[in-house]
Design an enzyme around this catalytic site. Structure first.
Site, PDB file in Angstrom:
ATOM      1  N   TYR A 217      47.446  35.292  40.334  1.00 26.80           N
ATOM      2  CA  TYR A 217      46.385  34.701  39.155  1.00 26.80           C
ATOM      3  C   TYR A 217      46.963  34.957  37.864  1.00 26.80           C
ATOM      4  O   TYR A 217      47.997  35.616  37.607  1.00 26.80           O
ATOM      5  CB  TYR A 217      45.132  35.876  39.350  1.00 26.80           C
ATOM      6  N   GLU A 218      46.279  34.474  36.860  1.00 23.83           N
ATOM      7  CA  GLU A 218      46.628  34.110  35.519  1.00 23.83           C
ATOM      8  C   GLU A 218      47.975  33.566  35.369  1.00 23.83           C
ATOM      9  O   GLU A 218      48.940  33.749  34.587  1.00 23.83           O
ATOM     10  CB  GLU A 218      46.945  35.503  34.804  1.00 23.83           C
TER      11      GLU A 218
END
Lengths: 591, 591
Positions: free
Chosen positions: B436-437
C-alpha cells in the site's frame, strides 16, 4: 482459489536430463523404469493432486481441525481423500512391495511428493512420517515389530506420528524427560508430555502408531540415553488387531497461523499409570533411529519450499496474465497485462528460477539416495553427498519458500493481502518450515561442524569438483552474457569458504557459529547455480533433437537470470562469513 | 502478549546526537525545544502507547472489525482509546496550533508516531491520514474549506480517509473512473466505486471526511484530468455542523490476513443519484494534492517497518532471556538461555541493528523536512534530500520489516507459529506495507527515474558527499576491525551505480526497470550503513562525557555488526543492477 496443475514438463525434463543418473542402468531394481513409465506415474499423480487434494486446500485452511475432549476431527473431505490416497497406492510409493508398497525409485517418488505438497501441504504431512517410520522399522531389523506394524503403516490402515518435542526440550532432545519403565513382559510403561506432534491424533486411520522418545531408568545422561518406543493409540493384540485404548491422550491442539488442516497435538502419555510401549531396536539408540525418520522429514520439508514456490508461481503467473494495470514503460501502451511490467516479470522469473533450481536439487539428492542404496560402486560417496546436502536443501529451500510466498503476495498487490485469493495462506503455511525438523540455525551448525569439519571437508571438496566439471561444460556453450565471470567468482568464493572453515581451530569456533547460517545460504545459492548450469547445458543439448525451442530457450534464459539475480549473493555472504563475529563478541545482550 | 515499552534511550540518543539538526538553533519556531522537553514528550507518549494502545493490539487482532449492513464496528476498546488519543492532543502533534494542534517539530512527532505504530499498528492508521489531509487543506489554501474542516480534523472530532483505488485502477490513478458532475451551487455530484479504503467507515468519529479522486466531464485523459474532492459522510451545513447522510455507502470490508483492527472498506459513492462533494483547490490538480498526503503516508508506512522491527526485537529479546535450551557451544554448559547461542545473538543483533539504522534514517528525514519548511537557507536541498529518501525509506524499511517479523518468529521457534504468542501477528500485519501507498516496484521506479534521472543525479550526488563526510569521521575513530574497507567499497559501488543510472539512455531503460528494486535495496543498505557510521561516531564522542559505557560500546558493536552482516549486500546488488536484464529480455512469459 485455482486448482494446482503439476509442472509435468519441467519435472520430466529435470528427471530425464538433469538429475544425476550415473549407473542407474546397471541397477537391476531400476530395470523396469524408463521415461514413459515415469511420465505415466507423474501424469496419474498430477490428476490426483489437482482433482482430489488441491480442492480441499483452502477449505481445510478456513475450517481447520476441531478438538473436543481428546478427539480431533480433520476438515471436511480429509477422511475421503486419505482413503483414496492410500487405496491408490500413493502412500507406499517408495516403500517395499513386500509390505504393500510399490518399491519405486526415490527420484520418482520425490517428484510425486512435491505434487502433494503443492496441492495441499496441511493434508499430506502424514506421508513423510509413514515413510520415515517404515524405514526405522526396516533399519532396526526387529522382525516382530515389522510383522506387527509395517504392512498396516505402508497401506495406511494405521497412521504414525513422531513424538520428540517436550515443553522444556525443543531442539535439545538429549533433555528428554519422558520415562519408560521396563515391565516383566518385555514392554515398557511410558509416561510424559509431548508437544507439537504433527498428526498426533486424528480421525483418518484406525490406529495411530506413536514413535516416542523416552528415557529408561539409569540410562546415561543426555542424547546417549534416549530410547525409541512404539506406543500405539489402541493396543495391538497378538493377532495384530487393535484392542483397548492405550494410556495416550490428546490434551489440546495448537491454534497456528498456518497449516490449519494439519492437527498439531499436545499429547499426554501415561496419565493413568503408563502407556504400553514397545522398544524399537536397542535401548539408548533412540536418537540414532529417530534420525532416520528425521533425515527423511528434512528432505520432505525442503520439498515444501519447492512446492510452495511452485504454487505461488502458478497463481502469480495466472493473475499477472489476467490483470491489466498501468502503462508499458517501453512502448507507452496503456492498460497492459502486469506480466509485461519488467519488475513483475523479474518477480515471476525469480519464482520460476528459484523453484526450478531447488526442484533440480531435490531430484539430485533423491537420485543419489537411490544410488547410495543400490549402486554397484561409490555408495559411500553418494551417501556423503546426501549427508552434505540435507541441511543445505532443508534450510535454504524453506527460507527461499518463505521469500517466494512473499513475492507471490507482492505480485498480487492488495489482493494478496485479502484472504479470499488464497495466496496469504501460502505465506502462513510455509512459515514454520524453517523451524520444524531442525531450525535453519541447527541445519547450519550441522553443515559447518558435522558435515564439513567432521569429515575434513571431503564431501564438500567432492562437490566443488562436480560443480567445476559442470561449469566447464557451461562455459563451453555458445551463450552470451557476462555471467560466466560471476560463476567463476562463485567457485572461487566457495573454495575460499571451504578453506576458511577447515582452518578454524577452537579459537575460530565462535566466528563460525556467528556466520554458519550465512554460509549455509551461500551453499544454497551455489548449489542452485550449479543446477541452473546443468539445466542450461541439458537444454542446449536437447535443442539438437527437439523442436520445442521456445521452452528450451526459456530454460537457458532462466539460468542466465539466476546467475544475474541470485548468484551474486555469494559475494556478500562470503564477506559476512569471514567477518561474522564483528561486533558480536563485544556486544552485551542484556544491556 | 507483553506490552510495548518504548525504546526511550535509543530514541533520545538518536534525536539528540545523530539526526541532523544543522541550523535548528536559528529557527525561531524551535526556540522552546530542548532535550528536556523532548524527553518529557517521549516519556508521556511512551506511557500512552504502553498503557492504552498496546493492550488492545492482540485483542483487536482476534476480534477484528464487524460489518453489518453498511455499519462498521471497530474492536472493543477502540472508541475509548480514540477519544483518549484525541483528548490528549496526540492526533495534532505536528499540526498548527491555530487549528487545535501542538505545532511540534516533525522530528519529535516522528519518534512519537513510531510508538503508536509499534503498540498498535491497526489502530493508529488514521493518524497519517489526518496529518496528510490537514496538509492538503493547508497547501490548497482554500480558506472556506479550512474553516469548515481543519479544526474538526485536527482535534479528531471528525476523521478522514483517502479514496484512491478503484477495482480496475490500483497503482494506476490516471485510470480513475469515478465521476464528478458540477452543480449550480458550486458543489459536485460524485459517483463511483472505491476499494481498499483504510478507515473508510467506522464508529470512532462523528463524521468521516472522504478525500476522493474523481474526474469531471471533459477533463483531460490520464493523470492530468483527475481532481480531488471532499465528500463528507454526513453533509456539513453552513454553520459547520453535521447534517443528513450523504450518498456514501460502505458496501463491505475486506477479510485480510493482518491488520484486522483496521477496517479496509469498499465504498460506493452516489448510488442514489450522487454524493455531494466539494472541490479541493483547482480542477485537474487532484493527484498533485493527493501526493502531499501520499508522501506523508509513505513516510508513515516506512515507519511501520521500524515499528514492527522494534516490537519484534523486544519480544524476541524477552523470550530469549527466559527460554533455556541446549548447550553453550563454547563452554559446554547445558540448559543455557537461548540468547547465548551465537546464532540467536546474531538474529537479535540483526533486529536491533536494522531497526536502529532505519529509525535513525526516519529521524534524519523528519528533521530535513523541518528544515525544508523552516530553515533560513538551503531549503531546496533539504527538500531534494527528502524527495530522494522517501521511496528508499518507504520500500526498504517495509521490506526489512517483513524480514524482521520472520526473524522474530524464527527466534521463538515453534512458539512463533502458534498465534497465542502474538508474534505471528507481526508477520501478518506488516505484510501489506510493501504494497500500500505504492508497491516496492513503484517506489523503485520513482527513485531511479524521477528522483535520480529526473534531477540529473543532483540529490544523489549531494547524498554521496554527505556519506563521504561521515565516513571520514568514522575511519578517524579508533575502532578495530576490517569493516572500513567494506565501507569504502560501498561508497565506490554507490558512485558506480549512480553513474550507471545517469548514463543509461532510452536503450538502457529496460535494464534499469529490471534492476530498479535491487538498486533501491542497495540504496537502503547504504543509507542505513551511513546512519550506523553516524551512530558510531556519536557514541564515540559521548563516551568522553558519559559514564554509560556499556550502552555506548554496544552501539559501536552494533554498527560493526551492521557493516559485517548487512553492508556486504551492496556488492551483490551492484552486480545485479548492472546485469539486471540478463535472461529477462529473451524469456517469453507465456510459454
Amino acid at each position: 482459489m485455482a486448482d494446482y496443475s503439476a509442472p509435468l514438463k519441467d519435472m520430466n525434463f529435470l528427471l530425464n536430463h538433469v538429475a544425476d543418473s550415473r549407473g542407474f542402468d546397471q541397477i537391476e531394481h531400476f530395470a523396469d523404469y524408463d521415461p514413459a513409465l515415469l511420465s505415466a506415474v507423474l501424469e496419474e499423480a498430477s490428476k490426483f493432486a489437482g482433482q482430489v487434494l488441491s480442492p480441499l486446500n483452502q477449505s481445510g485452511d478456513i475450517e481447520g481441525c476441531h478438538f473436543n475432549d481428546g478427539v480431533v476431527t480433520t476438515p471436511e473431505g480429509w477422511i475421503d481423500a486419505y482413503r483414496q490416497f492410500c487405496d491408490n497406492g500413493w502412500l507406499g510409493l517408495a516403500l517395499p512391495e513386500a509390505y504393500g508398497g510399490q518399491s519405486l525409485p526415490r527420484f520418482i517418488a520425490a517428484a510425486v511428493h512435491e505434487m502433494w505438497l503443492s496441492a495441499n501441504l496441511s493434508f499430506v504431512m502424514f506421508q513423510a512420517l509413514t515413510q520415515g517410520a517404515a524405514e526405522i522399522l526396516l533399519t532396526a531389523r526387529d522382525e516382530r515389530l515389522q510383522q506387527r506394524y509395517l504392512e498396516k503403516l505402508v497401506t495406511g490402515e494405521w497412521a504414525t506420528c513422531m513424538s520428540l518435542t517436550e515443553p522444556g526440550a525443543g531442539s535439545d532432545l538429549g533433555n528428554t524427560r519422558t520415562r519408560a519403565i521396563p515391565q516383566e513382559d518385555g514392554t515398557y510403561l511410558i509416561s510424559g508430555q509431548k508437544i507439537y506432534i504433527t498428526y498426533g491424533e486424528h480421525d483418518l486411520a484406525e490406529n495411530i502408531v506413536h514413535l516416542v522418545l523416552a528415557k529408561t531408568p539409569d540410562s546415561p545422561p543426555g542424547a546417549k540415553g534416549v530410547s525409541l518406543f512404539i506406543v500405539p493409540k489402541y493396543k495391538v493384540d497378538e493377532s495384530g488387531q487393535c484392542g483397548a485404548l492405550n494410556d495416550v491422550r490428546c490434551v489440546s491442539i495448537e491454534h497456528k497461523t498456518g497449516l490449519h488442516g494439519s492437527p498439531t497435538c499436545n499429547i499426554s502419555y501415561g496419565d493413568d499409570g503408563g502407556a504400553i510401549g514397545e522398544l524399537v531396536g536397542e535401548e539408548n539408540r533412540g536418537l540414532e533411529y529417530m534420525f532416520i525418520l528425521m533425515n527423511e522429514a528434512r528432505l520432505s520439508t525442503g520439498q515444501q519450499g519447492v512446492a510452495i514456490g511452485e504454487m505461488g508461481y502458478q497463481r502469480a503467473l495466472e493473475y499477472s496474465l489476467e490483470r491489466t494495470q498501468g502503462r508499458d514503460a517501453l512502448t507507452g501502451e496503456t492498460n497492459v497485462l502486469i506480466a509485461r511490467h519488467p519488475d513483475v516479470k523479474r518477480m515471476l522469473m525469480g519464482l520460476r528460477a528459484q523453484t526450478t533450481a531447488l526442484r533440480a536439487l531435490s531430484y539430485q539428492i533423491a537420485s543419489r539416495l537411490d544410488l547410495a542404496e543400490l549402486a554397484s560402486e561409490d555408495r559411500a560417496a553418494h551417501l556423503r553427498f546426501v549427508a552434505l546436502m540435507t541441511p543445505v536443501f532443508k534450510a535454504f529451500s524453506t527460507e527461499s519458500g518463505n521469500l517466494m510466498a512473499g513475492t507471490t503476495i507482492q505480485i498480487f498487490g492488495g489482493m494478496g493481502f485479502v484472504e479470499e485469493t488464497g495466496v496469504a495462506q501460502l505465506m502462513r503455511d510455509i512459515r514454520v518450515t524453517t523451524i520444524y525438523e531442525g531450525t535453519t540455525g541447527i541445519q547450519a551448525n550441522d553443515l559447518v561442524f558435522r558435515k564439513i569439519q567432521g569429515d575434513q571437508g571431503e564431501a564438500l571438496k567432492e562437490l566443488v569438483v562436480e560443480i567445476e566439471a559442470d561449469f566447464a561444460k557451461y562455459i563451453a556453450l555458445d551463450i552470451a552474457g557476462g555471467e560466466k565471470e560471476m560463476l567463476a567468482q562463485m567457485l572461487g568464493v566457495l573454495s575460499e569458504c571451504a578453506d576458511y572453515i577447515l582452518q578454524q581451530g577452537k579459537a575460530g569456533r565462535e566466528s563460525l557459529l556467528c556466520g554458519a547460517v550465512n554460509f549455509l545460504e551461500l551453499m544454497g545459492v551455489a548449489c542452485c547455480s550449479w543446477m541452473m548450469m546443468r539445466i542450461a547445458v541439458a537444454a542446449h543439448e536437447q535443442k539438437a533433437q527437439s523442436s520445442d525451442t521456445v521452452y528450451l530457450n526459456n530454460l537457458i534464459a532462466l539460468s542466465r537470470f539466476y546467475f544475474a539475480h541470485f548468484t551474486p549473493k555469494v559475494l556478500a555472504l562470503h564477506k559476512t562469513v569471514i567477518t561474522a563475529d564483528a561486533g558480536i563478541r563485544d556486544y552485551l545482550i542484556e544491556d
